[in-house]
Design an enzyme around this catalytic site. Structure first.
Site, mmCIF file in Angstrom:
data_model
loop_
_atom_site.group_PDB
_atom_site.id
_atom_site.type_symbol
_atom_site.label_atom_id
_atom_site.label_comp_id
_atom_site.label_asym_id
_atom_site.label_seq_id
_atom_site.Cartn_x
_atom_site.Cartn_y
_atom_site.Cartn_z
ATOM 1 N N LYS A 9 8.230 -1.574 -2.467
ATOM 2 C CA LYS A 9 7.603 -0.798 -1.389
ATOM 3 C C LYS A 9 8.675 -0.190 -0.480
ATOM 4 O O LYS A 9 8.636 1.007 -0.173
ATOM 5 C CB LYS A 9 6.657 -1.710 -0.594
ATOM 6 N N GLU B 84 0.846 -1.198 0.000
ATOM 7 C CA GLU B 84 0.000 0.000 0.000
ATOM 8 C C GLU B 84 0.881 1.247 0.000
ATOM 9 O O GLU B 84 1.827 1.333 0.759
ATOM 10 C CB GLU B 84 -0.909 -0.022 1.235
ATOM 11 N N CYS C 143 6.288 4.613 9.388
ATOM 12 C CA CYS C 143 6.894 3.755 8.363
ATOM 13 C C CYS C 143 8.272 4.158 7.848
ATOM 14 O O CYS C 143 9.111 3.276 7.632
ATOM 15 C CB CYS C 143 5.933 3.611 7.202
HETATM 16 P P1 NAD Z 1 -1.829 -0.454 12.665
HETATM 17 O O1 NAD Z 1 -1.014 -0.742 13.852
HETATM 18 O O2 NAD Z 1 -2.633 0.811 12.591
HETATM 19 O O3 NAD Z 1 -2.873 -1.652 12.421
HETATM 20 C C1 NAD Z 1 -2.531 -3.003 12.495
HETATM 21 C C2 NAD Z 1 -3.688 -3.755 13.162
HETATM 22 O O4 NAD Z 1 -3.441 -5.151 13.066
HETATM 23 C C3 NAD Z 1 -3.861 -3.455 14.652
HETATM 24 O O5 NAD Z 1 -5.159 -2.936 14.882
HETATM 25 C C4 NAD Z 1 -3.644 -4.813 15.336
HETATM 26 O O6 NAD Z 1 -4.480 -5.017 16.456
HETATM 27 C C5 NAD Z 1 -3.994 -5.776 14.212
HETATM 28 N N1 NAD Z 1 -3.407 -7.109 14.381
HETATM 29 C C6 NAD Z 1 -2.122 -7.454 14.647
HETATM 30 N N2 NAD Z 1 -1.982 -8.781 14.672
HETATM 31 C C7 NAD Z 1 -3.208 -9.318 14.432
HETATM 32 C C8 NAD Z 1 -3.703 -10.645 14.308
HETATM 33 N N3 NAD Z 1 -2.896 -11.694 14.439
HETATM 34 N N4 NAD Z 1 -5.006 -10.806 14.041
HETATM 35 C C9 NAD Z 1 -5.833 -9.750 13.903
HETATM 36 N N5 NAD Z 1 -5.419 -8.471 13.995
HETATM 37 C C10 NAD Z 1 -4.121 -8.256 14.237
HETATM 38 O O7 NAD Z 1 -0.836 -0.553 11.422
HETATM 39 P P2 NAD Z 1 -0.958 0.198 10.003
HETATM 40 O O8 NAD Z 1 -0.462 1.602 10.119
HETATM 41 O O9 NAD Z 1 -2.311 -0.068 9.431
HETATM 42 O O10 NAD Z 1 0.137 -0.608 9.179
HETATM 43 C C11 NAD Z 1 -0.081 -1.934 8.755
HETATM 44 C C12 NAD Z 1 0.981 -2.290 7.729
HETATM 45 O O11 NAD Z 1 0.840 -1.442 6.585
HETATM 46 C C13 NAD Z 1 2.424 -2.097 8.204
HETATM 47 O O12 NAD Z 1 3.211 -3.124 7.640
HETATM 48 C C14 NAD Z 1 2.821 -0.764 7.613
HETATM 49 O O13 NAD Z 1 4.205 -0.686 7.363
HETATM 50 C C15 NAD Z 1 2.070 -0.755 6.304
HETATM 51 N N6 NAD Z 1 1.739 0.579 5.775
HETATM 52 C C16 NAD Z 1 1.275 1.554 6.599
HETATM 53 C C17 NAD Z 1 0.908 2.793 6.067
HETATM 54 C C18 NAD Z 1 0.388 3.899 6.935
HETATM 55 O O14 NAD Z 1 0.192 4.987 6.417
HETATM 56 N N7 NAD Z 1 0.145 3.679 8.203
HETATM 57 C C19 NAD Z 1 0.986 3.003 4.678
HETATM 58 C C20 NAD Z 1 1.453 1.972 3.872
HETATM 59 C C21 NAD Z 1 1.816 0.755 4.431
HETATM 60 C C1 UGA Z 2 4.534 7.662 3.728
HETATM 61 C C2 UGA Z 2 4.549 7.603 2.190
HETATM 62 O O1 UGA Z 2 4.364 8.921 1.674
HETATM 63 C C3 UGA Z 2 3.457 6.678 1.671
HETATM 64 O O2 UGA Z 2 3.544 6.565 0.257
HETATM 65 C C4 UGA Z 2 3.626 5.313 2.315
HETATM 66 O O3 UGA Z 2 2.584 4.442 1.893
HETATM 67 C C5 UGA Z 2 3.590 5.441 3.820
HETATM 68 O O4 UGA Z 2 4.652 6.343 4.242
HETATM 69 C C6 UGA Z 2 3.853 4.158 4.537
HETATM 70 O O5 UGA Z 2 4.412 3.243 3.979
HETATM 71 O O6 UGA Z 2 3.479 4.169 5.701
HETATM 72 P P1 UGA Z 2 3.084 8.937 5.546
HETATM 73 O O7 UGA Z 2 4.207 8.578 6.453
HETATM 74 O O8 UGA Z 2 1.704 8.608 5.958
HETATM 75 O O9 UGA Z 2 3.299 8.238 4.114
HETATM 76 O O10 UGA Z 2 3.106 10.501 5.242
HETATM 77 P P2 UGA Z 2 4.083 11.428 4.371
HETATM 78 O O11 UGA Z 2 3.259 12.418 3.675
HETATM 79 O O12 UGA Z 2 5.015 10.639 3.551
HETATM 80 O O13 UGA Z 2 4.899 12.193 5.503
HETATM 81 C C7 UGA Z 2 5.871 11.536 6.288
HETATM 82 C C8 UGA Z 2 6.642 12.545 7.111
HETATM 83 O O14 UGA Z 2 7.490 13.310 6.268
HETATM 84 C C9 UGA Z 2 5.763 13.562 7.847
HETATM 85 O O15 UGA Z 2 6.295 13.785 9.130
HETATM 86 C C10 UGA Z 2 5.850 14.798 6.986
HETATM 87 O O16 UGA Z 2 5.657 15.979 7.707
HETATM 88 C C11 UGA Z 2 7.301 14.697 6.501
HETATM 89 N N1 UGA Z 2 7.541 15.425 5.251
HETATM 90 C C12 UGA Z 2 6.888 15.080 4.111
HETATM 91 C C13 UGA Z 2 8.487 16.453 5.245
HETATM 92 O O17 UGA Z 2 9.100 16.758 6.276
HETATM 93 N N2 UGA Z 2 8.738 17.112 4.079
HETATM 94 C C14 UGA Z 2 8.097 16.794 2.911
HETATM 95 O O18 UGA Z 2 8.380 17.437 1.873
HETATM 96 C C15 UGA Z 2 7.149 15.761 2.927
#
Ligand code: NAD
Ligand code: UGA
Length: 463
Positions: A221, A162, A277
Site C-alpha cells: 500500500k 484500500e 495520503c
Molecule cells: P477519516 O479521517 O476521513 O476517517 C477516520 C474516522 O475514524 C474519523 O471519522 C474518526 O472520527 C474515526 N475514528 C478515529 N478513531 C476512532 C476510534 N477509536 N473509534 C471510532 N472511530 C474512530 O480518514 P480516511 O480518509 O477515511 O482514512 C482512513 C485510513 O484509510 C487512513 O489510514 C488513510 O491513510 C487510509 N486511506 C485513505 C484513503 C482516502 O482516499 N481518504 C484511501 C485509501 C486509504
Molecule cells: C490516492 C491514490 O490514487 C489512491 O489509490 C489511494 O488509495 C489514495 O491516494 C490513498 O491512499 O488515500 P487520492 O489522493 O484520493 O488517491 O486521489 P488521486 O487521484 O491520487 O490524486 C491525488 C492528487 O494528485 C490530487 O491533488 C490530484 O490532483 C493530483 N494529481 C493526480 C496530479 O497532480 N496529476 C495526476 O496526473 C494525477
C-alpha cells in the site's frame, strides 16, 4: 465460515464508501459502521442522503438503497464489535505532530485505541482487518495487544489496504484493479483470508483478489502511493524545464505516455498533489527506511515531497512575479479549493499553501468551490497557524457564485479541475475583471488559445 455480520470502526472517506459498497453487494451481511464522531454519524443517518458527510459521485444512491436494510451507522462501538465476526479498522493514521518521528512517522494512537477496545469487548473469536494504511509490521503490534487479553479469544489479523481514490471512490470500489489481502500462513490465517475473499467475491472476480503475507500487503500500500506520487513529481519536475525551453508538458506527457511501458495515467502536470495520503504515506515510508538505516532509500523517496513543495511554491511565486512583483491588496480569485475535483475533501490541498503564500504578500483571496464551505476554507488556513484567525478572516472571502468571485479580480488561479470551469462564460468573466486580466491555470484544464483570444494573459503549468 459464513460471514453474516461485519463492523467497521471509522466512518470516514474510506470506511463510509467501502462499507456502503459491501452492504450493497452483500445483502446477506449486516454491515455496521461506527465512529466516535457523533456529528459525522448523524450526517450519515440524515434522512436526505444528499446530506451524507462525504461527497462522492454515486455514493448517496448506494446509501439510500442499503441504509436501514443491512447498512447501519452508529456510535455504539462496543455493541458493533461484540456482534461482528469481521472488524475492519478504518480510522485515520495522520503524520505524527509530536514526539519521536514528529512530522514523518504515522501516528498510530487511533489504531492502538481500536485494538485495545476490541480486546476489551470481544467475547468470541474475531477476524480483525487493517483497512487503514499502516507502516509495515503494524499487524505485529495489533496482535500483541489482542493476544494479551487473557480471555481466551482468538484473533486473526489481516491486512486489506484500500486503493480507492477520492472523487472516483464508488467506481473504484465496484470495479477494483485488485483486492489485496495479507494474512498469516497458518491454517487459521488461511481460513481468515478465505472468509474475507468470500466477502469480496460477491462482486469482484476471483482472479483480481490477491492474497499475500501480511508484511507484503502492508508495504504494497505504501509502495503504490509512493509510485503514484513519484509520477506526479516527475512530470512536475519536467514542467519547470518545459517552461524554460519552449517544450510543452502536455505534449511531452502524451508522447511518453504512449509508450506502453510508461502508460498515460498519472502524468498530468499540476500545482502539486494534495490529499490526505500521498505526503503522509511517503513521509512514513521515509521514516521506516531511516529507522532501518537505509538512508539512500529514504532520500530517494523524500525527493518526491521536496519536488511537490517546490511546485506549489513555484506557482505562488509565479503569480506574484507576473503581477509586477506585488499582489498587495489585489483581489486574486481561486477557482477550486478541494484537492481534486468531485470531492469536498481539502486535506493538504495545494490551494491552502498557495493562499498562505499570497496572504503573506498581503493579497486579498476570493474563493469559489462548488463543494467546499467557507467555514472549511478558514479552518484549513487557521490549521497552518501561520497568522491569527482574524487576519485570515480579513484576507479571504468565499463566494457561492463564481462570477461574483471573479468580479474586479486582478487574477484568477485554477486550483481544482472541476469540470464546470470549462463551461463558464469566460468573456463575461474577462469583462468584469481588472486589466490586464491574468489566469494561472494550476491544472491545465482551460483552453489556453480561447482565453488568449479573449484578451487574458494565460499561464498554464509547463507551457
Ligand atoms: P477519516 O479521517 O476521513 O476517517 C477516520 C474516522 O475514524 C474519523 O471519522 C474518526 O472520527 C474515526 N475514528 C478515529 N478513531 C476512532 C476510534 N477509536 N473509534 C471510532 N472511530 C474512530 O480518514 P480516511 O480518509 O477515511 O482514512 C482512513 C485510513 O484509510 C487512513 O489510514 C488513510 O491513510 C487510509 N486511506 C485513505 C484513503 C482516502 O482516499 N481518504 C484511501 C485509501 C486509504
Ligand atoms: C490516492 C491514490 O490514487 C489512491 O489509490 C489511494 O488509495 C489514495 O491516494 C490513498 O491512499 O488515500 P487520492 O489522493 O484520493 O488517491 O486521489 P488521486 O487521484 O491520487 O490524486 C491525488 C492528487 O494528485 C490530487 O491533488 C490530484 O490532483 C493530483 N494529481 C493526480 C496530479 O497532480 N496529476 C495526476 O496526473 C494525477
Amino acid at each position: 465460515m459464513e460471514i453474516t455480520k461485519i463492523c467497521c470502526i471509522g466512518a470516514g472517506y474510506v470506511g463510509g464508501p467501502t462499507m456502503a459498497v459491501i452492504a450493497q453487494k452483500c445483502p446477506h451481511i449486516q454491515v455496521t459502521v461506527v465512529d466516535l464522531n457523533e456529528e459525522r454519524i448523524a450526517a450519515w443517518n440524515d434522512p436526505n442522503t444528499d446530506n451524507i458527510p462525504i461527497y462522492e459521485p454515486g455514493l448517496s444512491e448506494i446509501v439510500a438503497t442499503a441504509r436501514g436494510r443491512n447498512l447501519f451507522f452508529s456510535t455504539a462501538v462496543d455493541q458493533a464489535i461484540d456482534e461482528a465476526q469481521i472488524i475492519f479498522i478504518s480510522v485515520n493514521t495522520p503524520t505524527k505532530t509530536y514526539g519521536k518521528g514528529k512530522g514523518m512517522a504515522a501516528d498510530l494512537k487511533y489504531i492502538e485505541l481500536c485494538a485495545r477496545q476490541i480486546a476489551r469487548v470481544a467475547k468470541d473469536n474475531k477476524i480483525v482487518v487493517e483497512k487503514s494504511t499502516l507502516p509495515v509490521r503494524t499487524a505485529e503490534a495489533i496482535k500483541s495487544i489482542l493476544d494479551h487479553t487473557g480471555n481466551g479469544v482468538q484473533f486473526q489479523i489481516l491486512s486489506n489496504p484500500e486503493f480507492l481514490a477520492e472523487g472516483t471512490a464508488v467506481t473504484d470500489l465496484l470495479q477494483p484493479d485488485r483486492i489485496l489481502i495479507g494474512g498469516d500462513t497458518t491454517p487459521e490465517g488461511k481460513k481468515a483470508m478465505e472468509a474475507l475473499v468470500q466477502v469480496y467475491s460477491n462482486w469482484v472476480p476471483t482472479d483480481k483478489i490477491l492474497t499475500t503475507n501480511v508484511w507484503s500487503s502492508e508495504l504494497s500500500k505504501l509502495t503504490a502511493n509512493a509510485f503514484l506520487a513519484q509520477r506526479i513529481s516527475s512530470v512536475n519536475a519536467m514542467s519547470e524545464l518545459c517552461e524554460k525551453t519552449g517544450a510543452d508538458i502536455n505534449e511531452v506527457a502524451k508522447a511518453i505516455g504512449m509508450d506502453s511501458r510508461i502508460g498515460p495515467k498519472f502524468l498530468k502536470a499540476s500545482v502539486g498533489f494534495g490529499g490526505s495520503c500521498f505526503q503522509k504515506d511517503i513521509l512514513n515510508l521515509v521514516y521506516i527506511a531511516k529507522s532501518y538505516g537505509l538512508h539512500e532509500v529514504a532520500d530517494y523517496w523524500e525527493q518526491v515531497i521536496i519536488m511537490n513543495d517546490h511546485q506549489k511554491r513555484r506557482f505562488s511565486n509565479g503569480i506574484v512575479q507576473t503581477l509586477y512583483n506585488t499582489v498587495s491588496d489585489k483581489k486574486i480569485t481561486f477557482l477550486g479549493w478541494a484537492f481534486k475535483k468531485d470531492t469536498n475533501d481539502t486535506r493538504e490541498s495545494a490551494a491552502i499553501f498557495v493562499a498562505d503564500d499570497l496572504i503573506n504578500e498581503h493579497a486579498k483571496i476570493a474563493v469559489y468551490d462548488p463543494k467546499v464551505s467557507s467555514k472549511k476554507i478558514l479552518e484549513d488556513l487557521n490549521y497552518l497557524a501561520t497568522r491569527s484567525p482574524e487576519h485570515n478572516q480579513d484576507s479571504v472571502t468565499s463566494y457561492r457564485d463564481p462570477y461574483e468571485a471573479c468580479q474586479d479580480a486582478h487574477a484568477i488561479a485554477i486550483l481544482t479541475e472541476w469540470d464546470e470551469f470549462i463551461h463558464y462564460d469566460w468573456q463575461k468573466i474577462f469583462d468584469a475583471m481588472q486589466k490586464p486580466a491574468f489566469i494561472f491555470d494550476g491544472r491545465n484544464v482551460l483552453d489556453a488559445a480561447q482565453l488568449r483570444a479573449i484578451g487574458f494573459v494565460y499561464q498554464g503549468i509547463g507551457s
